[in-house]
Design an enzyme around this catalytic site. Structure first.
Site, PDB file in Angstrom:
ATOM      1  N   HIS A   1       0.845  -1.197   0.000  1.00  0.00           N
ATOM      2  CA  HIS A   1       0.000   0.000   0.000  1.00  0.00           C
ATOM      3  C   HIS A   1       0.878   1.243   0.000  1.00  0.00           C
ATOM      4  O   HIS A   1       1.877   1.319   0.716  1.00  0.00           O
ATOM      5  CB  HIS A   1      -0.900   0.015   1.233  1.00  0.00           C
ATOM      6  CG  HIS A   1      -2.070  -0.912   1.121  1.00  0.00           C
ATOM      7  ND1 HIS A   1      -3.208  -0.777   1.871  1.00  0.00           N
ATOM      8  CD2 HIS A   1      -2.272  -1.992   0.322  1.00  0.00           C
ATOM      9  CE1 HIS A   1      -4.068  -1.726   1.543  1.00  0.00           C
ATOM     10  NE2 HIS A   1      -3.509  -2.485   0.617  1.00  0.00           N
TER      11      HIS A   1
ATOM     12  N   TYR B   1      -9.648   5.413   6.986  1.00  0.00           N
ATOM     13  CA  TYR B   1      -9.886   5.836   8.359  1.00  0.00           C
ATOM     14  C   TYR B   1     -10.965   6.909   8.323  1.00  0.00           C
ATOM     15  O   TYR B   1     -10.743   7.992   7.768  1.00  0.00           O
ATOM     16  CB  TYR B   1      -8.617   6.414   8.972  1.00  0.00           C
ATOM     17  CG  TYR B   1      -7.559   5.395   9.321  1.00  0.00           C
ATOM     18  CD1 TYR B   1      -7.358   5.008  10.647  1.00  0.00           C
ATOM     19  CD2 TYR B   1      -6.756   4.817   8.342  1.00  0.00           C
ATOM     20  CE1 TYR B   1      -6.386   4.086  10.985  1.00  0.00           C
ATOM     21  CE2 TYR B   1      -5.781   3.891   8.665  1.00  0.00           C
ATOM     22  CZ  TYR B   1      -5.604   3.527   9.990  1.00  0.00           C
ATOM     23  OH  TYR B   1      -4.645   2.607  10.319  1.00  0.00           O
TER      24      TYR B   1
ATOM     25  N   PRO C   1      -5.069  -0.231  18.346  1.00  0.00           N
ATOM     26  CA  PRO C   1      -4.722  -0.612  16.966  1.00  0.00           C
ATOM     27  C   PRO C   1      -4.840   0.498  15.938  1.00  0.00           C
ATOM     28  O   PRO C   1      -4.494   0.287  14.776  1.00  0.00           O
ATOM     29  CB  PRO C   1      -5.724  -1.738  16.669  1.00  0.00           C
ATOM     30  CG  PRO C   1      -6.867  -1.489  17.585  1.00  0.00           C
ATOM     31  CD  PRO C   1      -6.294  -0.886  18.821  1.00  0.00           C
TER      32      PRO C   1
ATOM     33  N   LYS D   1       0.489  -0.298  15.111  1.00  0.00           N
ATOM     34  CA  LYS D   1       1.832  -0.357  15.670  1.00  0.00           C
ATOM     35  C   LYS D   1       2.135  -1.607  16.502  1.00  0.00           C
ATOM     36  O   LYS D   1       3.296  -1.882  16.789  1.00  0.00           O
ATOM     37  CB  LYS D   1       2.085   0.877  16.555  1.00  0.00           C
ATOM     38  CG  LYS D   1       2.201   2.153  15.763  1.00  0.00           C
ATOM     39  CD  LYS D   1       3.464   2.181  14.923  1.00  0.00           C
ATOM     40  CE  LYS D   1       3.320   3.075  13.720  1.00  0.00           C
ATOM     41  NZ  LYS D   1       3.476   2.401  12.458  1.00  0.00           N
TER      42      LYS D   1
ATOM     43  N   TYR E   1       3.557   6.357  10.434  1.00  0.00           N
ATOM     44  CA  TYR E   1       2.782   5.203  10.001  1.00  0.00           C
ATOM     45  C   TYR E   1       3.661   4.170   9.304  1.00  0.00           C
ATOM     46  O   TYR E   1       3.528   2.962   9.546  1.00  0.00           O
ATOM     47  CB  TYR E   1       1.654   5.651   9.056  1.00  0.00           C
ATOM     48  CG  TYR E   1       0.525   4.656   8.948  1.00  0.00           C
ATOM     49  CD1 TYR E   1      -0.649   4.827   9.659  1.00  0.00           C
ATOM     50  CD2 TYR E   1       0.623   3.541   8.113  1.00  0.00           C
ATOM     51  CE1 TYR E   1      -1.690   3.918   9.568  1.00  0.00           C
ATOM     52  CE2 TYR E   1      -0.406   2.630   8.005  1.00  0.00           C
ATOM     53  CZ  TYR E   1      -1.559   2.818   8.745  1.00  0.00           C
ATOM     54  OH  TYR E   1      -2.589   1.908   8.646  1.00  0.00           O
TER      55      TYR E   1
END
Length: 392
Positions: free
Chosen positions: A72, A201, A293, A297, A385
């Site tokens: 991704h 998200y 979550p 991580k 991220y």
């Protein structure tokens, strides 16, 4: 039974550490309390930082990952019925993330270990780690109804937040930092192709939602729910209707529906155990820290712990120097606290706060608008991220 490194816990942290040690000639034994079938069924995270992928390749455990993993190049943030793409490679100098289920990582590592070593004992329930401040820690464990001992030069606790390894730390020498969030996640697996190319998200007044995937044919989706929620309180149609509402945007996008094959509720918590070493006992992964979550991580922090440990044991084996191992707790905690901060920030920014007011609502929107309007702010999110560098 004797070994150089005794590893308590056969999850991804313990198994990966064993493989990395084996490849540099350090003897070890892994004790796992559950059966192989149980370990290979456990559903966990699936978003891998680039450094995690590199560590699996270094362990010789990335053959299926390189074929089946979904690379991704960013994530999508949704709020106010609008879509915003965060382009990771453009913001980080080319870094990406990969979707590959933790369950599959565990299967790959177990197959390698059983075929090539080192020793992996299933249904070997650790009872205690004793004498961690001596030169020969002892792990007492139960196997086939008999108590046995594993004498080692070093012990590593990779046995999770409910394991026994950290019980061996003296209470006076330990501090645990905990934050409980006032909501949980309802997670579902669905036999339906994902409705998106990258993770979504979504911040919505009714609560957070996340669209993820396990494969091109299986979707993984989450809803923010109140603490105490039971999965059976959410029939399939209610789940899909709520996901539809929270992901809704102005424009052409449709949420695909399909059979839901699993549901679970996960409470949200942050916890850090300091220090991560006492004598010759070291902790890694969930045994030392837990994060919500939202920031993806948990697994990646466990792998970064293992990478530092593997470097330390390799240095000790090659040169006799324990320099890295002596700094292990300090080095790991640098990254742990940054990941904890990032996960906290993401969680607070995206979730509806049960005790929040109009001011909290506007602050969340202000943070999201800053990230989607500022390259600098977006780059900070992308760097965290995709994974901060190891402090080695």
């Amino acid at each position: 039974m004797h070994t150089t490194v005794g590893i308590v816990g056969g999850g991804p942290a313990g198994l990966l550490l064993a493989r990395l040690l084996h490849r540099v000639g350090v003897d070890c034994v892994v004790l796992e309390s559950m059966t192989r079938a149980h370990v290979e069924r456990r559903q966990r995270a699936g978003m891998l930082e680039q450094g995690t992928v590199e560590a699996l390749r270094a362990a010789g455990a990335a053959h299926r990952l390189d074929v089946e993993g979904l690379v991704h190049h960013g994530i999508e943030l949704r709020f106010d019925r609008t879509r915003h793409h965060i382009d990771f490679p453009a913001l980080t100098g080319g870094r990406t993330v990969t979707v590959y289920a933790q369950t599959e990582i565990v299967k790959d590592l177990i197959a390698l270990q059983l075929a090539h070593g080192p020793r992996l004992l299933f249904e070997a329930r650790a009872l205690a780690v004793e004498r961690p401040d001596s030169g020969a820690p002892v792990v007492r464990f139960l196997r086939e109804g008999r108590e046995e001992t594993l004498v080692c030069e070093w012990a590593v606790g990779c046995d999770g937040s409910h394991g026994i390894a950290r019980d061996a730390f003296p209470a006076a020498a330990v501090r645990t930092y905990t934050h409980d969030y006032p909501y949980s996640w309802l997670g579902v697996l669905a036999d339906v192709p994902p409705s998106c190319d990258e993770l979504v998200y979504a911040r919505h007044e009714r609560g957070f939602a996340l669209h993820s995937m396990r494969s091109p044919k299986v979707s993984r989706l989450y809803l923010q729910v109140p603490n105490g929620t039971k999965a059976e309180d959410w029939p399939d149609d209610r789940v899909w209707d709520e996901l539809d509402a929270r992901f809704a945007v102005d424009g052409d996008w449709t949420l695909r529906r399909g059979p839901i094959t699993a549901k679970s509720v996960t409470p949200m918590r942050s916890q850090v155990h300091e220090p991560m070493r006492h004598g010759r006992l070291l902790l890694a992964g969930d045994a030392a820290h837990i994060v919500p979550p939202t920031g993806a991580k948990g697994l990646n922090l466990a792998v970064s712990d293992v990478r530092i440990l593997a470097a330390g044991f390799a240095e000790l084996h090659a040169t006799g120097s324990a320099r890295i191992l002596d700094q292990y707790s300090e080095l790991s905690l640098q990254r742990v606290w940054q990941a904890t901060r990032f996960s906290y920030d993401m969680t607070r920014m995206l979730h509806a706060q049960p005790d929040g007011d109009a001011f909290d609502h506007r602050m969340q929107l202000a943070r999201l608008r800053r990230i989607t309007a500022s390259r600098h702010a977006a780059a900070e999110l992308a760097a965290n991220y995709t994974g901060l560098p190891l402090p080695l």
